[in-house]
Design an enzyme around this catalytic site. Structure first.
Site, PDB file in Angstrom:
ATOM      1  N   ALA A  29       0.869  -1.193   0.000  1.00  0.00           N
ATOM      2  CA  ALA A  29       0.000   0.000   0.000  1.00  0.00           C
ATOM      3  C   ALA A  29       0.903   1.240   0.000  1.00  0.00           C
ATOM      4  CB  ALA A  29      -0.968  -0.010   1.182  1.00  0.00           C
ATOM      5  N   LEU A  30       1.797   1.274  -0.966  1.00  0.00           N
ATOM      6  CA  LEU A  30       2.871   2.270  -0.980  1.00  0.00           C
ATOM      7  C   LEU A  30       2.337   3.689  -1.154  1.00  0.00           C
ATOM      8  CD1 LEU A  30       5.454   0.339  -3.201  1.00  0.00           C
ATOM      9  CD2 LEU A  30       5.238   0.318  -0.712  1.00  0.00           C
ATOM     10  N   HIS A  31       2.973   4.622  -0.441  1.00  0.00           N
ATOM     11  CA  HIS A  31       2.596   6.043  -0.537  1.00  0.00           C
ATOM     12  C   HIS A  31       3.871   6.879  -0.611  1.00  0.00           C
ATOM     13  CE1 HIS A  31       3.664   6.079   3.698  1.00  0.00           C
ATOM     14  NE2 HIS A  31       2.761   5.138   3.946  1.00  0.00           N
ATOM     15  N   GLY A  33       5.522   8.404   1.502  1.00  0.00           N
ATOM     16  CA  GLY A  33       6.518   8.108   2.539  1.00  0.00           C
ATOM     17  C   GLY A  33       7.465   7.005   2.072  1.00  0.00           C
ATOM     18  N   HIS A  34       6.883   5.933   1.511  1.00  0.00           N
ATOM     19  CA  HIS A  34       7.722   4.843   0.992  1.00  0.00           C
ATOM     20  C   HIS A  34       8.595   5.352  -0.154  1.00  0.00           C
ATOM     21  CE1 HIS A  34       4.197   2.430   2.595  1.00  0.00           C
ATOM     22  NE2 HIS A  34       5.221   1.899   3.240  1.00  0.00           N
ATOM     23  N   GLN A 150       9.942   1.440  16.398  1.00  0.00           N
ATOM     24  CA  GLN A 150      10.377   0.349  15.518  1.00  0.00           C
ATOM     25  C   GLN A 150      11.812   0.611  15.040  1.00  0.00           C
ATOM     26  OE1 GLN A 150       7.974  -1.479  12.246  1.00  0.00           O
ATOM     27  NE2 GLN A 150       9.108  -0.123  10.899  1.00  0.00           N
ATOM     28  N   ARG A 184      -2.341   3.190   6.778  1.00  0.00           N
ATOM     29  CA  ARG A 184      -3.619   3.061   7.487  1.00  0.00           C
ATOM     30  C   ARG A 184      -4.491   4.309   7.348  1.00  0.00           C
ATOM     31  NH1 ARG A 184      -0.478  -0.306  11.419  1.00  0.00           N
ATOM     32  NH2 ARG A 184      -1.424  -2.375  11.361  1.00  0.00           N
TER      33      ARG A 184
HETATM   34  O1  PAF Z   1       7.120  -0.581   8.972  1.00  0.00           O
HETATM   35  C1  PAF Z   1       6.679  -1.555   8.329  1.00  0.00           C
HETATM   36  O2  PAF Z   1       6.108  -1.407   7.250  1.00  0.00           O
HETATM   37  C2  PAF Z   1       6.860  -2.954   8.882  1.00  0.00           C
HETATM   38  O3  PAF Z   1       6.794  -2.958  10.261  1.00  0.00           O
HETATM   39  C3  PAF Z   1       8.160  -3.642   8.391  1.00  0.00           C
HETATM   40  C4  PAF Z   1       9.389  -2.906   8.867  1.00  0.00           C
HETATM   41  C5  PAF Z   1       8.150  -3.713   6.874  1.00  0.00           C
HETATM   42  C6  PAF Z   1       8.214  -5.065   8.943  1.00  0.00           C
HETATM   43  O4  PAF Z   1       7.125  -5.824   8.560  1.00  0.00           O
END
Ligand code: PAF
Length: 273
Positions: A29-31, A33-34, A150, A184
């Site tokens: 679900a790339l946006h 940010g990615h 994370q 999300r």
């Molecule tokens: O941040 C995320 O999208 C996930 O937590 C990751 C780092 C890809 C691990 O599933």
């Protein structure tokens, strides 16, 4: 762009790539940010790998694993246009066996903040990130600062296990109205989107207070809570970059973190001071 699903095939394929490999792990679900992670990976490496895998072990019972947004066709296009060299799209059967050695997020830093509302979540994240890093063996791996806890735990894992990858933190990308980009966000109705803006507004409030030389954590947190009302707040916290509580903001060593529930969607955001 090459697309591979099998982890062993990825390992074999990458043996033929004797270059600096930049890696962007995602759940799809790339946006934008990615895209900023991919862009940085492209700038700093010769070959870029993106993974798309909705990792079941980081979702708790009752969370949105089954409804997590899935946009494979669009994601492939986005990666292709962004100049990704290899797209790794494994499935759960390929990634996990039946009786696995697991990883445990550390008690103190893994079970506070997001770890309190999602106990076990970070153990699942560490487990899959360890696997992904071992499969791709990148020179550098890119993670967003929005998921600050994370990012912190992955950096710690890399140190604790003497792994040779460099973890690169990348700034949060925001929509024009200030909302931090997140896969999300698609869950939010228009009204909820407006409500969600209170999260970035609360961080602006923190910035203003610090600019007025008010460094006292309790006062900043109170002002943030007032800005967030009536949202259900999971936490508002002021920590140093080592994830320890700060009584006063230390410029250059502080993260202000917030997580709140908007409708049924848990959203997090933070500010690095
Ligand atoms: O941040 C995320 O999208 C996930 O937590 C990751 C780092 C890809 C691990 O599933």
């Amino acid at each position: 762009m090459k697309i591979i699903a099998n982890p062993f095939e990825v390992k074999e394929y990458l043996k033929t790539v004797p270059m600096r490999i930049g890696f962007v792990p995602t759940m799809g679900a790339l946006h934008e940010g990615h895209l900023s992670l991919i862009k940085k990976a492209k700038e700093e490496n010769d070959f870029v790998v993106v993974s798309i895998f909705v990792n079941p072990t980081q979702f708790l019972q009752g969370e949105d694993l089954d409804s997590y947004p899935k946009k494979d066709a669009a994601d492939k296009k986005i990666c292709e246009l962004a100049g990704v060299d290899l797209l790794f799209m494994p499935n759960a059967e390929g990634m996990y066996g039946v009786d696995e050695v697991t990883l445990q997020a550390p008690n103190v830093r893994g079970y506070v903040l997001e770890g309190t509302s999602r106990p076990g979540h970070f153990s699942g994240v560490l487990q899959v990130v360890m696997k992904l890093l071992n499969i791709v063996q990148p020179t550098k791996a890119y993670f967003g600062k929005k998921d600050a806890q994370q990012l912190h735990l992955i950096t710690l894992m890399v140190q604790n296990f003497y792994m040779s990858v460099e973890i690169v933190p990348v700034d949060t990308v925001r929509e024009s109205d200030g909302l931090a980009m997140s896969s999300r966000n698609v869950y939010l109705s228009q009204e909820e989107h407006q409500e969600a803006l209170k999260i970035s507004k609360s961080l602006k409030m923190a910035t203003q207070l610090v600019m007025q030389k008010n460094f006292v954590s309790s006062e900043i947190k109170n002002a943030m809570r007032n800005t967030l009302a009536p949202l259900e707040i999971s936490y508002v916290e002021i920590l140093n970059r080592n994830f320890e509580l700060l009584q006063e903001v230390e410029i250059g060593n502080t993260i202000v973190l917030v997580e709140a529930l908007v409708g049924r969607t848990r959203l997090l955001d933070n500010l690095w001071l």
